[in-house]
Scaffold this active site. Structure first.
Site, PDB file in Angstrom:
ATOM      1  N   SER A 108      71.055 -47.647  28.629  1.00  0.00           N
ATOM      2  CA  SER A 108      71.911 -48.184  29.673  1.00  0.00           C
ATOM      3  C   SER A 108      71.771 -49.708  29.747  1.00  0.00           C
ATOM      4  O   SER A 108      72.037 -50.395  28.761  1.00  0.00           O
ATOM      5  CB  SER A 108      71.585 -47.511  31.006  1.00  0.00           C
ATOM      6  OG  SER A 108      72.565 -47.789  31.971  1.00  0.00           O
ATOM      7  N   ASP A 152      80.974 -40.602  30.530  1.00  0.00           N
ATOM      8  CA  ASP A 152      80.220 -41.807  30.880  1.00  0.00           C
ATOM      9  C   ASP A 152      81.184 -42.986  30.844  1.00  0.00           C
ATOM     10  O   ASP A 152      81.907 -43.180  29.859  1.00  0.00           O
ATOM     11  CB  ASP A 152      79.087 -42.008  29.872  1.00  0.00           C
ATOM     12  CG  ASP A 152      78.198 -43.204  30.178  1.00  0.00           C
ATOM     13  OD1 ASP A 152      78.409 -43.871  31.206  1.00  0.00           O
ATOM     14  OD2 ASP A 152      77.281 -43.466  29.372  1.00  0.00           O
ATOM     15  N   HIS A 166      75.980 -39.875  31.557  1.00  0.00           N
ATOM     16  CA  HIS A 166      75.086 -41.022  31.643  1.00  0.00           C
ATOM     17  C   HIS A 166      73.712 -40.623  32.185  1.00  0.00           C
ATOM     18  O   HIS A 166      73.618 -39.934  33.200  1.00  0.00           O
ATOM     19  CB  HIS A 166      75.686 -42.116  32.533  1.00  0.00           C
ATOM     20  CG  HIS A 166      74.997 -43.428  32.388  1.00  0.00           C
ATOM     21  ND1 HIS A 166      75.228 -44.280  31.332  1.00  0.00           N
ATOM     22  CD2 HIS A 166      74.046 -44.034  33.151  1.00  0.00           C
ATOM     23  CE1 HIS A 166      74.459 -45.345  31.446  1.00  0.00           C
ATOM     24  NE2 HIS A 166      73.731 -45.231  32.540  1.00  0.00           N
TER      25      HIS A 166
END
Length: 399
Positions: free
Chosen positions: A189, A343, A373
């Site tokens: 991320s 995501d 995610h």
């Protein structure tokens, strides 16, 4: 209608809102995911409510909940865990205990959390680092970095880069018996953003003689110029990382000024004088057809140049690695990219895969059709272990 009936209806509505989220048919363990979603919704809404009342920043609430999941650097029968600093940046080190006849691999890991949350001591990150050290028989360096809203770009980038440069010194590698030709970097991320950015920066740094062999980017955030990608449209309200939260985290990386967040949400933050940068993030040419299906590319709506002058970070390649030109990308190491179908950041990763391949970089792209995610670090989910096995297998073969 009696008070009990009204109370029952209110509780029922709130329960349905927080506890039920319609999910695609191919999602594995949907009820488990709904529970996680309920916790994330509650945390986010409590944070916004506290902020509305003037109690504090919404991130403070999120950090409180995350701090409960912090674990100390505890060694076990397989791994020695210690904390130290690399160039004044706190890091956590994981050393396999079993004897090795050769120098070990080294992996530099960067946690996620939207540049404002998380740490190397977060339970899920600690768990992944331990498993990585054991499975790969590798020394894992899990770095921390300063966080927003107290610190903004480029503080996070600088911390990670300074720690990485320290790690890549020959005397440091000798201390931990690491093979200088088998060093990789990974991040998920926001950590994937930082991993991609510092890996690019290393290319032009004459002071760094030891280079990275691999980079692994796990559902990375790689640009904030265009926040109207197909993945943002399709997953705007999906689970924990909604578009509104994603935009807030992006803008919060650069400033507390909420006017940037508003402009970003409506894709009106890039000034016309920076229009040449859109060629690097034009999804109509960079996404495979299956990800463009049903979507039409909207030409950029340019914003006031005042925001870009006040907060130039969102136009900086160190914050948006997708803005690097092909000449820089050409020299990047062997790359592994994980993207998830559900995501908002999906298309960032896919566009980077396309650009790296066009620049001649060898890339392995692992797209998770039922992924979302955060899937890798959600402990107890079957999909998490599946992604982890694929990730470890690639590192085992390539690092």
């Amino acid at each position: 209608m009696g008070r009990k009936t009204i109370l029952f209806l209110i509780v029922g509505v709130l329960g349905a809102y927080y506890g039920y989220t319609p999910l695609p048919d191919n999602i594995e363990e949907p009820w488990k995911l709904m529970w996680v979603t309920t916790c994330l919704k509650t945390m986010t809404h409590l944070g916004h409510f506290a902020e509305l009342l003037g109690i504090g920043h919404f991130i403070d609430i999120a950090r409180f909940f995350m701090s409960i999941q912090e674990v100390p650097p505890t060694s076990d029968e397989n791994v020695t865990v210690m904390e130290t600093t690399f160039n004044n940046v706190p890091v956590r080190i994981y050393l396999p205990k079993r004897k090795s006849e050769t120098l070990r691999r080294g992996l530099f890991y960067i946690h996620g959390g939207g540049w404002c949350m998380g740490s190397a001591g977060f339970f899920d990150i600690d768990f992944l680092s331990r498993r990585t050290a054991v499975i790969l028989d590798a020394v894992v360096i899990s770095t921390n970095y300063r966080l927003a809203p107290e610190y903004h770009f480029p503080s996070q980038f600088e911390d990670v880069y300074n720690a990485l440069k320290w790690f890549l010194r020959q005397d440091v590698l000798d201390k931990y018996s690491i093979d200088p030709e088998r060093i990789g970097i990974s991040g998920e991320s926001a950590g994937g953003n930082l991993a991609a950015a510092v890996t690019q920066q290393l290319i032009d740094d004459p002071d760094v003689k030891i280079k990275l062999k691999t980079q692994s980017l796990i559902y990375p955030a790689l640009q904030s110029l265009d926040l109207d990608l197909p993945s943002y449209r399709e997953n705007a309200n999906f689970l924990g990382l909604t578009k509104s939260l994603g935009v807030r985290l992006w803008s919060g990386y650069f400033t507390k000024d909420r006017s940037l967040e508003k402009a970003m949400f409506f894709n009106q933050h890039v000034p016309v004088e920076s229009s040449h940068l859109f060629k690097f993030v034009n999804w109509s040419s960079l996404l495979p057809e299956k990800f463009k299906k049903g979507h039409f590319y909207n030409s950029p709506t340019y914003g006031n140049s005042k925001l870009a002058k006040m907060y130039p970070g969102f136009l900086d390649v160190r914050a948006a690695p997708l803005l690097a030109d092909d000449n820089r990308l050409h020299n990047l190491p062997l790359t592994y990219v994980i993207t998830c179908q559900y995501d908002i950041l999906r298309d960032d990763g896919i566009m980077y895969v396309t650009r790296l391949q066009n620049a001649g970089v060898k890339v392995t792209h692992n797209h998770i059709e039922d992924g979302f995610h955060g899937a890798l670090v959600y402990r107890g989910f079957k999909i998490g272990y599946r992604i982890e096995n694929q990730y470890m297998s690639w590192l085992s073969e390539n690092l």
